[in-house]
Design a protein around this motif. Structure first.
Motif, PDB file in Angstrom:
ATOM      1  N   PHE A  71     -73.153 -57.890 -86.754  1.00 31.47           N
ATOM      2  CA  PHE A  71     -73.007 -57.938 -85.297  1.00 31.47           C
ATOM      3  C   PHE A  71     -73.052 -56.529 -84.724  1.00 31.47           C
ATOM      4  CE2 PHE A  71     -70.246 -57.639 -81.545  1.00 31.47           C
ATOM      5  CZ  PHE A  71     -70.879 -58.539 -80.697  1.00 31.47           C
ATOM      6  N   VAL A  72     -73.850 -56.351 -83.678  1.00 28.66           N
ATOM      7  CA  VAL A  72     -73.981 -55.056 -83.006  1.00 28.66           C
ATOM      8  C   VAL A  72     -73.509 -55.223 -81.576  1.00 28.66           C
ATOM      9  CG1 VAL A  72     -75.548 -53.215 -82.309  1.00 28.66           C
ATOM     10  CG2 VAL A  72     -75.950 -54.456 -84.465  1.00 28.66           C
ATOM     11  N   GLU A  73     -72.638 -54.344 -81.133  1.00 27.13           N
ATOM     12  CA  GLU A  73     -72.077 -54.468 -79.783  1.00 27.13           C
ATOM     13  C   GLU A  73     -73.130 -54.234 -78.717  1.00 27.13           C
ATOM     14  OE1 GLU A  73     -68.629 -52.094 -79.304  1.00 27.13           O
ATOM     15  OE2 GLU A  73     -67.456 -53.169 -80.824  1.00 27.13           O
ATOM     16  N   GLU A  74     -72.854 -54.789 -77.545  1.00 29.39           N
ATOM     17  CA  GLU A  74     -73.811 -54.830 -76.440  1.00 29.39           C
ATOM     18  C   GLU A  74     -74.304 -53.449 -76.025  1.00 29.39           C
ATOM     19  OE1 GLU A  74     -73.997 -57.615 -72.542  1.00 29.39           O
ATOM     20  OE2 GLU A  74     -72.226 -56.342 -72.704  1.00 29.39           O
ATOM     21  N   GLY A  75     -73.471 -52.442 -76.116  1.00 29.74           N
ATOM     22  CA  GLY A  75     -73.844 -51.115 -75.626  1.00 29.74           C
ATOM     23  C   GLY A  75     -74.736 -50.310 -76.547  1.00 29.74           C
ATOM     24  N   ASN A  76     -75.156 -50.873 -77.679  1.00 26.52           N
ATOM     25  CA  ASN A  76     -75.985 -50.119 -78.607  1.00 26.52           C
ATOM     26  C   ASN A  76     -77.275 -49.674 -77.928  1.00 26.52           C
ATOM     27  OD1 ASN A  76     -78.335 -50.192 -80.819  1.00 26.52           O
ATOM     28  ND2 ASN A  76     -76.413 -49.594 -81.814  1.00 26.52           N
ATOM     29  N   ASN A  77     -77.502 -48.354 -77.913  1.00 25.18           N
ATOM     30  CA  ASN A  77     -78.618 -47.837 -77.115  1.00 25.18           C
ATOM     31  C   ASN A  77     -79.984 -48.103 -77.741  1.00 25.18           C
ATOM     32  OD1 ASN A  77     -78.094 -45.980 -79.193  1.00 25.18           O
ATOM     33  ND2 ASN A  77     -79.035 -44.310 -78.043  1.00 25.18           N
ATOM     34  N   ILE A  78     -80.020 -48.300 -79.074  1.00 25.50           N
ATOM     35  CA  ILE A  78     -81.302 -48.555 -79.735  1.00 25.50           C
ATOM     36  C   ILE A  78     -81.816 -49.948 -79.381  1.00 25.50           C
ATOM     37  CG2 ILE A  78     -82.435 -48.884 -81.970  1.00 25.50           C
ATOM     38  CD1 ILE A  78     -80.617 -46.670 -83.051  1.00 25.50           C
ATOM     39  N   ILE A  79     -80.976 -50.960 -79.601  1.00 32.64           N
ATOM     40  CA  ILE A  79     -81.405 -52.333 -79.282  1.00 32.64           C
ATOM     41  C   ILE A  79     -81.605 -52.485 -77.779  1.00 32.64           C
ATOM     42  CG2 ILE A  79     -80.714 -54.753 -79.339  1.00 32.64           C
ATOM     43  CD1 ILE A  79     -79.412 -54.301 -81.989  1.00 32.64           C
ATOM     44  N   SER A  80     -80.753 -51.858 -76.993  1.00 28.96           N
ATOM     45  CA  SER A  80     -80.894 -51.942 -75.532  1.00 28.96           C
ATOM     46  C   SER A  80     -82.236 -51.388 -75.074  1.00 28.96           C
ATOM     47  CB  SER A  80     -79.754 -51.187 -74.845  1.00 28.96           C
ATOM     48  OG  SER A  80     -78.510 -51.785 -75.120  1.00 28.96           O
ATOM     49  N   GLU A  81     -82.666 -50.280 -75.698  1.00 32.17           N
ATOM     50  CA  GLU A  81     -83.957 -49.705 -75.332  1.00 32.17           C
ATOM     51  C   GLU A  81     -85.104 -50.635 -75.722  1.00 32.17           C
ATOM     52  OE1 GLU A  81     -86.699 -45.737 -76.166  1.00 32.17           O
ATOM     53  OE2 GLU A  81     -84.518 -45.626 -76.347  1.00 32.17           O
ATOM     54  N   ILE A  82     -84.994 -51.252 -76.897  1.00 34.01           N
ATOM     55  CA  ILE A  82     -86.031 -52.186 -77.353  1.00 34.01           C
ATOM     56  C   ILE A  82     -86.135 -53.374 -76.393  1.00 34.01           C
ATOM     57  CG2 ILE A  82     -86.645 -53.835 -79.179  1.00 34.01           C
ATOM     58  CD1 ILE A  82     -85.328 -51.790 -81.145  1.00 34.01           C
ATOM     59  N   LEU A  83     -84.986 -53.873 -75.958  1.00 30.56           N
ATOM     60  CA  LEU A  83     -84.976 -55.044 -75.082  1.00 30.56           C
ATOM     61  C   LEU A  83     -85.396 -54.722 -73.656  1.00 30.56           C
ATOM     62  CD1 LEU A  83     -81.723 -56.911 -76.212  1.00 30.56           C
ATOM     63  CD2 LEU A  83     -84.063 -57.173 -77.041  1.00 30.56           C
ATOM     64  N   SER A  84     -85.482 -53.441 -73.330  1.00 32.21           N
ATOM     65  CA  SER A  84     -85.892 -53.053 -71.982  1.00 32.21           C
ATOM     66  C   SER A  84     -87.407 -53.029 -71.825  1.00 32.21           C
ATOM     67  CB  SER A  84     -85.312 -51.681 -71.625  1.00 32.21           C
ATOM     68  OG  SER A  84     -85.896 -50.657 -72.419  1.00 32.21           O
ATOM     69  N   HIS A  85     -88.133 -53.263 -72.916  1.00 25.32           N
ATOM     70  CA  HIS A  85     -89.592 -53.282 -72.877  1.00 25.32           C
ATOM     71  C   HIS A  85     -90.118 -54.630 -73.388  1.00 25.32           C
ATOM     72  CE1 HIS A  85     -88.434 -49.008 -73.353  1.00 25.32           C
ATOM     73  NE2 HIS A  85     -89.446 -48.770 -72.543  1.00 25.32           N
ATOM     74  N   LYS A  86     -91.265 -55.018 -72.882  1.00 29.28           N
ATOM     75  CA  LYS A  86     -91.874 -56.272 -73.356  1.00 29.28           C
ATOM     76  C   LYS A  86     -92.879 -56.019 -74.480  1.00 29.28           C
ATOM     77  CE  LYS A  86     -91.146 -59.285 -69.418  1.00 29.28           C
ATOM     78  NZ  LYS A  86     -91.740 -60.282 -68.485  1.00 29.28           N
ATOM     79  N   LYS A  87     -93.106 -54.767 -74.805  1.00 27.27           N
ATOM     80  CA  LYS A  87     -93.975 -54.404 -75.908  1.00 27.27           C
ATOM     81  C   LYS A  87     -93.157 -53.679 -76.979  1.00 27.27           C
ATOM     82  CE  LYS A  87     -97.928 -55.938 -74.334  1.00 27.27           C
ATOM     83  NZ  LYS A  87     -98.704 -56.977 -75.043  1.00 27.27           N
ATOM     84  N   SER A  88     -93.789 -53.376 -78.101  1.00 33.03           N
ATOM     85  CA  SER A  88     -93.085 -52.728 -79.207  1.00 33.03           C
ATOM     86  C   SER A  88     -92.649 -51.314 -78.831  1.00 33.03           C
ATOM     87  CB  SER A  88     -93.980 -52.691 -80.448  1.00 33.03           C
ATOM     88  OG  SER A  88     -95.151 -51.956 -80.198  1.00 33.03           O
ATOM     89  N   THR A  89     -91.556 -50.883 -79.465  1.00 31.97           N
ATOM     90  CA  THR A  89     -90.983 -49.567 -79.198  1.00 31.97           C
ATOM     91  C   THR A  89     -90.720 -48.858 -80.521  1.00 31.97           C
ATOM     92  OG1 THR A  89     -89.884 -50.412 -77.212  1.00 31.97           O
ATOM     93  CG2 THR A  89     -89.081 -48.332 -78.101  1.00 31.97           C
ATOM     94  N   ILE A  90     -91.114 -47.587 -80.606  1.00 29.99           N
ATOM     95  CA  ILE A  90     -90.842 -46.773 -81.799  1.00 29.99           C
ATOM     96  C   ILE A  90     -89.712 -45.804 -81.466  1.00 29.99           C
ATOM     97  CG2 ILE A  90     -91.751 -45.044 -83.395  1.00 29.99           C
ATOM     98  CD1 ILE A  90     -94.503 -46.293 -83.079  1.00 29.99           C
ATOM     99  N   ILE A  91     -88.675 -45.808 -82.305  1.00 33.26           N
ATOM    100  CA  ILE A  91     -87.526 -44.929 -82.088  1.00 33.26           C
ATOM    101  C   ILE A  91     -87.307 -44.101 -83.359  1.00 33.26           C
ATOM    102  CG2 ILE A  91     -85.060 -44.807 -81.587  1.00 33.26           C
ATOM    103  CD1 ILE A  91     -85.344 -47.482 -80.142  1.00 33.26           C
ATOM    104  N   LYS A  92     -87.456 -42.790 -83.242  1.00 30.89           N
ATOM    105  CA  LYS A  92     -87.301 -41.904 -84.395  1.00 30.89           C
ATOM    106  C   LYS A  92     -85.902 -41.307 -84.409  1.00 30.89           C
ATOM    107  CE  LYS A  92     -92.216 -40.669 -84.456  1.00 30.89           C
ATOM    108  NZ  LYS A  92     -93.204 -39.560 -84.368  1.00 30.89           N
ATOM    109  N   LYS A  93     -85.385 -41.105 -85.601  1.00 32.53           N
ATOM    110  CA  LYS A  93     -84.023 -40.589 -85.746  1.00 32.53           C
ATOM    111  C   LYS A  93     -83.877 -39.197 -85.154  1.00 32.53           C
ATOM    112  CE  LYS A  93     -79.775 -40.810 -87.275  1.00 32.53           C
ATOM    113  NZ  LYS A  93     -79.263 -39.701 -86.469  1.00 32.53           N
TER     114      LYS A  93
END
Length: 341
Positions: A71-93
């Motif tokens: 379970f990941v809490e709602e405020g997680n910025n990685i998943i939140s960023e992914i869900l803010s787009h309708k296309k794929s998102t690449i996130i580098k460490k």
């Protein structure tokens, strides 16, 4: 509500278990997509998360690697960023240093780690994501992204098909249960047994903390509680209450369906049954269907939840169908009882 009684009343629905069938198909669909991502590229570790509003976060549905947190809490910025787009998102460490531990736990990071995220859409709304992890961003190529995007579409289409399948199965079984009410009453013609049968149907098909059936008097000033299932401390069978300014009288007075998980805010002057009782028992979600004769309301069947999870449109449709059956049957029972006097 006695938990043993609930289990007993639900045995028939679980033995035919369309809900279990649909859940099994859903789990298999999710697992197959996760496996297919590994076929696309063996360097990928994959997890699928869905939005879980009841616990304000994202719940893992399946993963190819045990490192993914359940379970990941709602405020997680990685998943939140992914869900803010309708296309794929690449996130580098090396660009995003927050939120990684909440998804993968504690690790020694090298800076080359990369997430490839794909939103999952259902009914044109984002409901979750496919989260693909690799140790090095060089493992990702454009063709992989295209293929995984198509896998996300497979989940969308699969969930739509499962919803349609479940709807057909539920409708067929629900209709058979309602039809059985008529068959029972031809022999028994007993109001108490009618309400017990309705209780059994509601336990099998709906989730609630309180079920209430009321009938109004002739002038619609007062309501009499005919059946309660669940919490009894606030109002119980046999009790009367004024319909005016009451949540349980609203469907009768307005002759319409009350379907809300924000009624507490929308109707600040309304109590549930009695004056000043709205704060005593904090029911958040309500589905109240009027019982009608010649398009005039003479009672209501109401489901309530303590949690704010709103009743679905399917819940509303099925309960409306049941209510369309209850009043004619209740009249039949009354006539049969009077004929025996």
């Amino acid at each position: 509500m006695d938990q043993e009684e609930i289990v007993e009343n639900q045995k028939d629905i679980k033995s035919n278990s369309f809900s279990t069938v649909v859940k099994s198909h859903y789990q298999r669909l999710i697992a197959q997509v996760v496996d297919l991502v590994s076929v696309v590229n063996s360097n990928y570790a994959t997890a699928i998360y869905m939005i879980d509003r009841e616990v304000n976060g994202f719940t893992k549905q399946h993963s190819s690697n045990a490192d993914f947190i359940e379970f990941v809490e709602e405020g997680n910025n990685i998943i939140s960023e992914i869900l803010s787009h309708k296309k794929s998102t690449i996130i580098k460490k090396n660009k995003k240093n927050e939120g990684w531990k909440e998804i993968l736990g504690k690790k020694i990071w090298r800076g080359s780690e990369t997430f490839l995220g794909f939103p999952i859409l259902y009914s044109e709304k984002i409901v979750g994501c496919i989260l693909v992890y690799t140790d090095h961003f060089s493992s990702i190529n454009e063709q992989d992204q295209h293929v995984i995007e198509k896998l996300g579409e497979i989940i969308t289409h699969g969930m739509t098909d499962l919803e349609q399948m479940e709807s057909i199965m539920v409708d067929n079984y629900f209709n058979s249960r309602v039809t059985n009410l008529f068959e029972q009453l031809e022999v028994k013609s007993d109001e108490a047994e009618l309400f017990e049968s309705i209780r059994g149907i509601c336990r099998a098909f709906f989730q609630y903390d309180k079920l209430t059936i009321i009938l109004s008097d002739a002038d619609k000033k007062n309501g009499n509680i005919k059946l309660v299932d669940g919490l009894h401390d606030d109002a119980d069978e046999g009790q009367d209450f004024e319909l005016q300014n009451s949540l349980h009288g609203l469907a009768i007075n307005e002759n319409k369906i009350i379907h809300s998980n924000t009624w507490f805010d929308e109707l600040p002057e309304i109590n549930r049954f009695y004056p000043n009782d709205r704060d005593t028992f904090n029911f958040m979600s309500v589905l109240s269907i009027p019982l009608q004769v010649n398009n005039d309301s003479i009672g209501a069947v109401t489901l309530e939840r303590l949690k704010s999870k709103k009743y679905s449109d399917t819940d509303s449709r099925l309960l409306e169908l049941l209510c369309g059956t209850v009043r004619p049957l209740e009249s039949h029972c009354t006539q049969a009882r009077q004929s025996r006097l």
